[in-house]
Design a protein around this motif. Structure first.
Motif, PDB file in Angstrom:
ATOM      1  N   ARG A 157      41.412  28.964  35.649  1.00 56.08           N
ATOM      2  CA  ARG A 157      42.105  26.968  35.589  1.00 56.08           C
ATOM      3  C   ARG A 157      42.415  26.646  33.639  1.00 56.08           C
ATOM      4  O   ARG A 157      43.680  26.132  33.986  1.00 56.08           O
ATOM      5  CB  ARG A 157      40.754  26.002  35.313  1.00 56.08           C
ATOM      6  CG  ARG A 157      40.061  25.441  36.878  1.00 56.08           C
ATOM      7  CD  ARG A 157      38.961  25.097  36.557  1.00 56.08           C
ATOM      8  NE  ARG A 157      37.482  25.205  35.900  1.00 56.08           N
ATOM      9  CZ  ARG A 157      35.982  24.749  36.085  1.00 56.08           C
ATOM     10  NH1 ARG A 157      36.559  23.504  36.743  1.00 56.08           N
ATOM     11  NH2 ARG A 157      35.879  24.982  35.059  1.00 56.08           N
ATOM     12  N   PRO A 158      42.372  27.211  32.788  1.00 53.79           N
ATOM     13  CA  PRO A 158      42.948  26.936  31.768  1.00 53.79           C
ATOM     14  C   PRO A 158      44.805  27.682  31.651  1.00 53.79           C
ATOM     15  O   PRO A 158      45.555  27.641  30.852  1.00 53.79           O
ATOM     16  CB  PRO A 158      42.234  28.068  30.348  1.00 53.79           C
ATOM     17  CG  PRO A 158      41.030  28.087  30.887  1.00 53.79           C
ATOM     18  CD  PRO A 158      40.812  28.072  32.383  1.00 53.79           C
ATOM     19  N   SER A 159      44.878  28.663  32.917  1.00 50.57           N
ATOM     20  CA  SER A 159      46.332  28.895  33.240  1.00 50.57           C
ATOM     21  C   SER A 159      46.368  28.345  33.573  1.00 50.57           C
ATOM     22  O   SER A 159      47.895  29.054  34.353  1.00 50.57           O
ATOM     23  CB  SER A 159      45.931  30.779  33.137  1.00 50.57           C
ATOM     24  OG  SER A 159      45.632  31.221  31.972  1.00 50.57           O
ATOM     25  N   PHE A 219      35.537  40.489  45.938  1.00 49.91           N
ATOM     26  CA  PHE A 219      36.083  39.848  45.898  1.00 49.91           C
ATOM     27  C   PHE A 219      36.634  38.611  44.953  1.00 49.91           C
ATOM     28  O   PHE A 219      35.252  37.383  44.766  1.00 49.91           O
ATOM     29  CB  PHE A 219      36.464  39.572  47.992  1.00 49.91           C
ATOM     30  CG  PHE A 219      35.585  38.378  47.825  1.00 49.91           C
ATOM     31  CD1 PHE A 219      35.551  36.745  47.820  1.00 49.91           C
ATOM     32  CD2 PHE A 219      33.858  38.495  48.320  1.00 49.91           C
ATOM     33  CE1 PHE A 219      34.784  35.925  48.339  1.00 49.91           C
ATOM     34  CE2 PHE A 219      32.696  36.908  48.482  1.00 49.91           C
ATOM     35  CZ  PHE A 219      33.772  36.238  48.393  1.00 49.91           C
ATOM     36  N   THR A 220      37.732  38.282  45.015  1.00 52.85           N
ATOM     37  CA  THR A 220      37.269  36.783  44.209  1.00 52.85           C
ATOM     38  C   THR A 220      38.728  35.579  45.686  1.00 52.85           C
ATOM     39  O   THR A 220      39.060  35.757  45.801  1.00 52.85           O
ATOM     40  CB  THR A 220      38.101  37.236  42.940  1.00 52.85           C
ATOM     41  OG1 THR A 220      37.612  35.720  41.891  1.00 52.85           O
ATOM     42  CG2 THR A 220      39.002  37.354  42.753  1.00 52.85           C
ATOM     43  N   THR A 221      39.370  34.659  44.484  1.00 56.67           N
ATOM     44  CA  THR A 221      40.255  33.757  44.809  1.00 56.67           C
ATOM     45  C   THR A 221      40.375  32.976  43.930  1.00 56.67           C
ATOM     46  O   THR A 221      40.722  32.341  43.224  1.00 56.67           O
ATOM     47  CB  THR A 221      39.337  32.465  45.982  1.00 56.67           C
ATOM     48  OG1 THR A 221      40.281  32.115  46.605  1.00 56.67           O
ATOM     49  CG2 THR A 221      38.317  31.917  44.939  1.00 56.67           C
ATOM     50  N   THR A 222      41.483  32.600  44.049  1.00 56.51           N
ATOM     51  CA  THR A 222      42.863  31.844  43.582  1.00 56.51           C
ATOM     52  C   THR A 222      42.606  30.653  43.412  1.00 56.51           C
ATOM     53  O   THR A 222      42.849  29.887  42.114  1.00 56.51           O
ATOM     54  CB  THR A 222      44.632  32.587  43.647  1.00 56.51           C
ATOM     55  OG1 THR A 222      44.452  31.612  45.199  1.00 56.51           O
ATOM     56  CG2 THR A 222      44.993  33.628  43.955  1.00 56.51           C
ATOM     57  N   LEU A 223      41.586  30.274  44.489  1.00 58.19           N
ATOM     58  CA  LEU A 223      41.428  28.605  44.401  1.00 58.19           C
ATOM     59  C   LEU A 223      40.518  28.257  42.413  1.00 58.19           C
ATOM     60  O   LEU A 223      40.611  27.485  42.876  1.00 58.19           O
ATOM     61  CB  LEU A 223      40.401  28.327  45.422  1.00 58.19           C
ATOM     62  CG  LEU A 223      40.965  29.140  46.474  1.00 58.19           C
ATOM     63  CD1 LEU A 223      40.329  28.316  47.567  1.00 58.19           C
ATOM     64  CD2 LEU A 223      42.071  27.242  47.279  1.00 58.19           C
ATOM     65  N   ALA A 265      51.683  31.235  46.228  1.00 54.61           N
ATOM     66  CA  ALA A 265      51.997  32.089  44.949  1.00 54.61           C
ATOM     67  C   ALA A 265      51.701  31.559  43.630  1.00 54.61           C
ATOM     68  O   ALA A 265      51.877  32.335  42.968  1.00 54.61           O
ATOM     69  CB  ALA A 265      53.522  32.501  45.989  1.00 54.61           C
ATOM     70  N   PRO A 266      51.895  29.903  44.033  1.00 49.27           N
ATOM     71  CA  PRO A 266      51.989  29.555  42.612  1.00 49.27           C
ATOM     72  C   PRO A 266      50.638  29.623  41.700  1.00 49.27           C
ATOM     73  O   PRO A 266      50.806  29.809  40.810  1.00 49.27           O
ATOM     74  CB  PRO A 266      52.196  28.196  42.969  1.00 49.27           C
ATOM     75  CG  PRO A 266      53.605  28.368  44.319  1.00 49.27           C
ATOM     76  CD  PRO A 266      52.806  29.067  44.795  1.00 49.27           C
ATOM     77  N   CYS A 267      49.576  29.609  42.676  1.00 48.64           N
ATOM     78  CA  CYS A 267      47.819  29.397  42.142  1.00 48.64           C
ATOM     79  C   CYS A 267      48.006  30.895  42.007  1.00 48.64           C
ATOM     80  O   CYS A 267      47.059  31.314  40.840  1.00 48.64           O
ATOM     81  CB  CYS A 267      47.446  29.118  43.193  1.00 48.64           C
ATOM     82  SG  CYS A 267      47.473  27.534  42.667  1.00 48.64           S
ATOM     83  N   SER A 268      48.882  32.054  42.446  1.00 44.45           N
ATOM     84  CA  SER A 268      48.202  33.253  42.212  1.00 44.45           C
ATOM     85  C   SER A 268      49.196  34.036  40.964  1.00 44.45           C
ATOM     86  O   SER A 268      48.653  34.731  40.974  1.00 44.45           O
ATOM     87  CB  SER A 268      48.799  34.446  43.508  1.00 44.45           C
ATOM     88  OG  SER A 268      50.347  34.174  43.433  1.00 44.45           O
ATOM     89  N   ILE A 269      50.204  33.081  40.540  1.00 40.73           N
ATOM     90  CA  ILE A 269      50.520  33.851  39.499  1.00 40.73           C
ATOM     91  C   ILE A 269      49.643  34.635  38.365  1.00 40.73           C
ATOM     92  O   ILE A 269      49.661  35.785  37.465  1.00 40.73           O
ATOM     93  CB  ILE A 269      51.711  33.833  39.083  1.00 40.73           C
ATOM     94  CG1 ILE A 269      53.069  32.623  39.839  1.00 40.73           C
ATOM     95  CG2 ILE A 269      52.185  33.572  37.734  1.00 40.73           C
ATOM     96  CD1 ILE A 269      54.231  31.896  39.639  1.00 40.73           C
ATOM     97  N   MET A 270      48.893  33.287  37.737  1.00 44.65           N
ATOM     98  CA  MET A 270      47.857  33.751  36.257  1.00 44.65           C
ATOM     99  C   MET A 270      47.067  34.241  36.745  1.00 44.65           C
ATOM    100  O   MET A 270      46.189  35.036  36.124  1.00 44.65           O
ATOM    101  CB  MET A 270      48.272  32.671  35.661  1.00 44.65           C
ATOM    102  CG  MET A 270      49.629  31.613  35.020  1.00 44.65           C
ATOM    103  SD  MET A 270      50.617  32.421  33.565  1.00 44.65           S
ATOM    104  CE  MET A 270      49.276  33.266  32.654  1.00 44.65           C
ATOM    105  N   CYS A 271      46.538  34.299  38.648  1.00 43.49           N
ATOM    106  CA  CYS A 271      45.050  35.253  38.303  1.00 43.49           C
ATOM    107  C   CYS A 271      45.596  36.472  38.806  1.00 43.49           C
ATOM    108  O   CYS A 271      44.546  37.507  37.762  1.00 43.49           O
ATOM    109  CB  CYS A 271      44.796  34.204  39.744  1.00 43.49           C
ATOM    110  SG  CYS A 271      43.910  32.825  40.114  1.00 43.49           S
TER     111      CYS A 271
END
Length: 217
Positions: free
Chosen positions: A174-176, A138-142, A42-48
């Motif tokens: 990454r900047p976010s 498709f893409t990824t929050t990674l 969840a944390p990595c998904s926020i800005m994505c």
């Protein structure tokens, strides 16, 4: 593999050109895009998600992370994402279950070379699901993490996209990263302490272990 969808709001898999979740503005080629977003946590998904929505893209979230161990950690990250998806109105697909054994079988004895295997497992799963369920991309929050091998991850995703006949949507989020982490803490979301697998947890404690002090002569 058993899968089930958790729909945070109706219309998750609507027509490509409609106003349903997973429907976006046309891409550069004039085609309508339906985007599956692989989510690691969840944390990595926020800005994505915020970035994609800012571009007019409404993704459908996709959870399949067999690299997360032990089960209590897997459950905490998954449940945190499920709750967050409901909070922000994100349609979310939860695929499979706890994947310790398949992950270890895939890695074999090459523990130090596990990261390419991990990327391949997750990107192929996302690409396969996208292809089988009417998604165009498709893409990824990674891609938001400065701790991942960004170039290797992107290349692995491109190879998976080619294998399954879908498109990989590349974004350098990454900047976010720091803003997303700060917002996750402010929201009280669960924040993991290591990447995911039992080997990364081991590395965490190895790095924290300080060398013994030398005795003075």
């Amino acid at each position: 593999m058993v899968s089930h969808a958790i729909i945070a709001h109706p219309g998750a898999f609507g027509n490509l050109s409609g106003g349903a979740a997973g429907v976006t503005i046309a891409d550069k080629g004039g085609r309508y895009m339906k985007l599956l977003l692989h989510i690691c946590c969840a944390p990595c998904s926020i800005m994505c998600i915020e970035t994609l929505r800012g571009e007019g893209i409404e993704p459908v979230g996709f959870w399949d992370n067999p690299n997360i161990h032990p089960f209590t950690e897997f459950r905490m990250r998954r449940n945190t994402l499920v709750d967050y998806a409901k909070e922000i109105g994100l349609s979310l697909v939860v695929e499979g279950g706890y994947g310790l054994r398949p992950f270890l079988e895939a890695v074999g004895g090459d523990f130090d070379g596990r990261c390419p295997v991990c990327y391949r497992l997750r990107m192929r799963s996302a690409a396969r699901y996208a292809a089988e369920n009417g998604f165009t991309h498709f893409t990824t929050t990674l891609l938001i993490s400065p701790y991942q091998n960004h170039e290797m991850l992107a290349q692995t995703a491109r190879e998976a996209a080619e294998e399954f006949g879908v498109s990989f949507l590349y974004r350098d989020f990454r900047p976010s990263f720091r803003e997303g982490q700060d917002r996750a803490r402010a929201m009280g979301l669960y924040m993991q302490k290591y990447c995911g697998c039992i080997f990364s947890e081991e590395d965490r404690y190895r790095k924290r272990k300080k060398p013994p002090k030398k005795e003075e002569a």
